[in-house]
Design a protein around this motif. Sequence first.
Motif, mmCIF file in Angstrom:
data_model
loop_
_atom_site.group_PDB
_atom_site.id
_atom_site.type_symbol
_atom_site.label_atom_id
_atom_site.label_comp_id
_atom_site.label_asym_id
_atom_site.label_seq_id
_atom_site.Cartn_x
_atom_site.Cartn_y
_atom_site.Cartn_z
ATOM 1 N N TYR A 3 0.836 -1.203 0.000
ATOM 2 C CA TYR A 3 0.000 0.000 0.000
ATOM 3 C C TYR A 3 0.867 1.248 0.000
ATOM 4 N N TYR A 4 1.916 1.241 0.809
ATOM 5 C CA TYR A 4 2.779 2.411 0.875
ATOM 6 C C TYR A 4 3.570 2.580 -0.414
ATOM 7 N N SER A 5 3.971 1.486 -1.036
ATOM 8 C CA SER A 5 4.716 1.622 -2.283
ATOM 9 C C SER A 5 3.813 2.162 -3.391
ATOM 10 N N TYR A 6 2.515 1.780 -3.394
ATOM 11 C CA TYR A 6 1.588 2.337 -4.376
ATOM 12 C C TYR A 6 1.382 3.829 -4.134
ATOM 13 N N GLU A 7 1.283 4.233 -2.871
ATOM 14 C CA GLU A 7 1.137 5.655 -2.561
ATOM 15 C C GLU A 7 2.356 6.431 -3.045
ATOM 16 N N ASN A 8 3.521 5.901 -2.782
ATOM 17 C CA ASN A 8 4.762 6.541 -3.200
ATOM 18 C C ASN A 8 4.840 6.586 -4.724
ATOM 19 N N TYR A 9 4.446 5.507 -5.372
ATOM 20 C CA TYR A 9 4.452 5.405 -6.826
ATOM 21 C C TYR A 9 3.535 6.453 -7.442
ATOM 22 N N LEU A 10 2.341 6.593 -6.891
ATOM 23 C CA LEU A 10 1.388 7.573 -7.395
ATOM 24 C C LEU A 10 1.905 8.991 -7.193
ATOM 25 N N ARG A 11 2.431 9.270 -6.017
ATOM 26 C CA ARG A 11 2.924 10.616 -5.730
ATOM 27 C C ARG A 11 4.077 10.980 -6.661
ATOM 28 N N LYS A 22 4.430 11.735 -19.990
ATOM 29 C CA LYS A 22 4.032 11.149 -21.280
ATOM 30 C C LYS A 22 4.912 9.948 -21.620
ATOM 31 N N LEU A 23 6.196 10.034 -21.370
ATOM 32 C CA LEU A 23 7.097 8.917 -21.643
ATOM 33 C C LEU A 23 6.806 7.722 -20.732
ATOM 34 N N PHE A 24 6.485 7.997 -19.499
ATOM 35 C CA PHE A 24 6.300 6.941 -18.508
ATOM 36 C C PHE A 24 4.944 6.270 -18.626
ATOM 37 N N ILE A 25 3.891 7.042 -18.868
ATOM 38 C CA ILE A 25 2.523 6.534 -18.852
ATOM 39 C C ILE A 25 1.954 6.411 -20.260
ATOM 40 N N SER A 26 2.511 7.096 -21.224
ATOM 41 C CA SER A 26 2.064 7.160 -22.622
ATOM 42 C C SER A 26 0.745 7.911 -22.790
ATOM 43 N N VAL A 27 0.439 8.784 -21.856
ATOM 44 C CA VAL A 27 -0.731 9.662 -21.929
ATOM 45 C C VAL A 27 -0.283 11.047 -21.487
ATOM 46 N N LYS A 28 -0.791 12.068 -22.151
ATOM 47 C CA LYS A 28 -0.432 13.425 -21.746
ATOM 48 C C LYS A 28 -0.956 13.700 -20.344
ATOM 49 N N LYS A 29 -0.234 14.525 -19.627
ATOM 50 C CA LYS A 29 -0.627 14.859 -18.261
ATOM 51 C C LYS A 29 -1.949 15.623 -18.239
ATOM 52 N N ASP A 30 -2.246 16.381 -19.288
ATOM 53 C CA ASP A 30 -3.514 17.110 -19.371
ATOM 54 C C ASP A 30 -4.696 16.171 -19.612
ATOM 55 N N LEU A 56 -7.844 -0.123 -4.605
ATOM 56 C CA LEU A 56 -6.979 0.924 -5.141
ATOM 57 C C LEU A 56 -7.853 2.053 -5.670
ATOM 58 N N SER A 57 -7.367 3.261 -5.547
ATOM 59 C CA SER A 57 -8.115 4.398 -6.085
ATOM 60 C C SER A 57 -8.096 4.348 -7.610
ATOM 61 N N LEU A 58 -8.973 5.098 -8.225
ATOM 62 C CA LEU A 58 -9.033 5.121 -9.686
ATOM 63 C C LEU A 58 -7.737 5.641 -10.289
ATOM 64 N N GLU A 59 -7.113 6.607 -9.636
ATOM 65 C CA GLU A 59 -5.851 7.146 -10.133
ATOM 66 C C GLU A 59 -4.777 6.068 -10.156
ATOM 67 N N LYS A 60 -4.694 5.313 -9.071
ATOM 68 C CA LYS A 60 -3.694 4.244 -8.998
ATOM 69 C C LYS A 60 -3.979 3.171 -10.039
ATOM 70 N N GLN A 61 -5.244 2.791 -10.180
ATOM 71 C CA GLN A 61 -5.601 1.779 -11.164
ATOM 72 C C GLN A 61 -5.230 2.220 -12.574
ATOM 73 N N LEU A 62 -5.543 3.473 -12.894
ATOM 74 C CA LEU A 62 -5.260 3.971 -14.234
ATOM 75 C C LEU A 62 -3.760 4.047 -14.493
ATOM 76 N N ILE A 63 -3.002 4.563 -13.552
ATOM 77 C CA ILE A 63 -1.551 4.664 -13.735
ATOM 78 C C ILE A 63 -0.933 3.287 -13.890
ATOM 79 N N LEU A 64 -1.318 2.350 -13.055
ATOM 80 C CA LEU A 64 -0.741 1.009 -13.142
ATOM 81 C C LEU A 64 -1.133 0.325 -14.446
ATOM 82 N N ASN A 65 -2.370 0.471 -14.875
ATOM 83 C CA ASN A 65 -2.804 -0.146 -16.127
ATOM 84 C C ASN A 65 -2.129 0.471 -17.340
#
Length: 71
Positions: A3-11, A22-30, A56-65
């Motif tokens: 849980y803490y590593s996911y929080e750190n990862y998201l932050r 964009k390089l890391f997630i392949s989606v623009k930050k906007d 997991l929150s939606l943000e975490k799910q989306l970033i990980l996916n």
Amino acid sequence: MLYYSYENYLRKTMQLTPENFKLFISVKKDTFPTKISCLDTTYKSKHCKGGGTKTLSLEKQLILNLHYLCY
């Protein structure tokens, strides 16, 4: 511990510059908040009658996916 590593990862992911995001997630930050709002409305419509809570929150799910699909 995960849980803490996911929080750190998201932050850390949200603190990236738009170019690195964009390089890391392949989606623009906007575009990311738009995707979150679409996921939120879909989640609410699917779980309007009940269902389990999210682990997991939606943000975490989306970033990980997105990160998984990118690599």
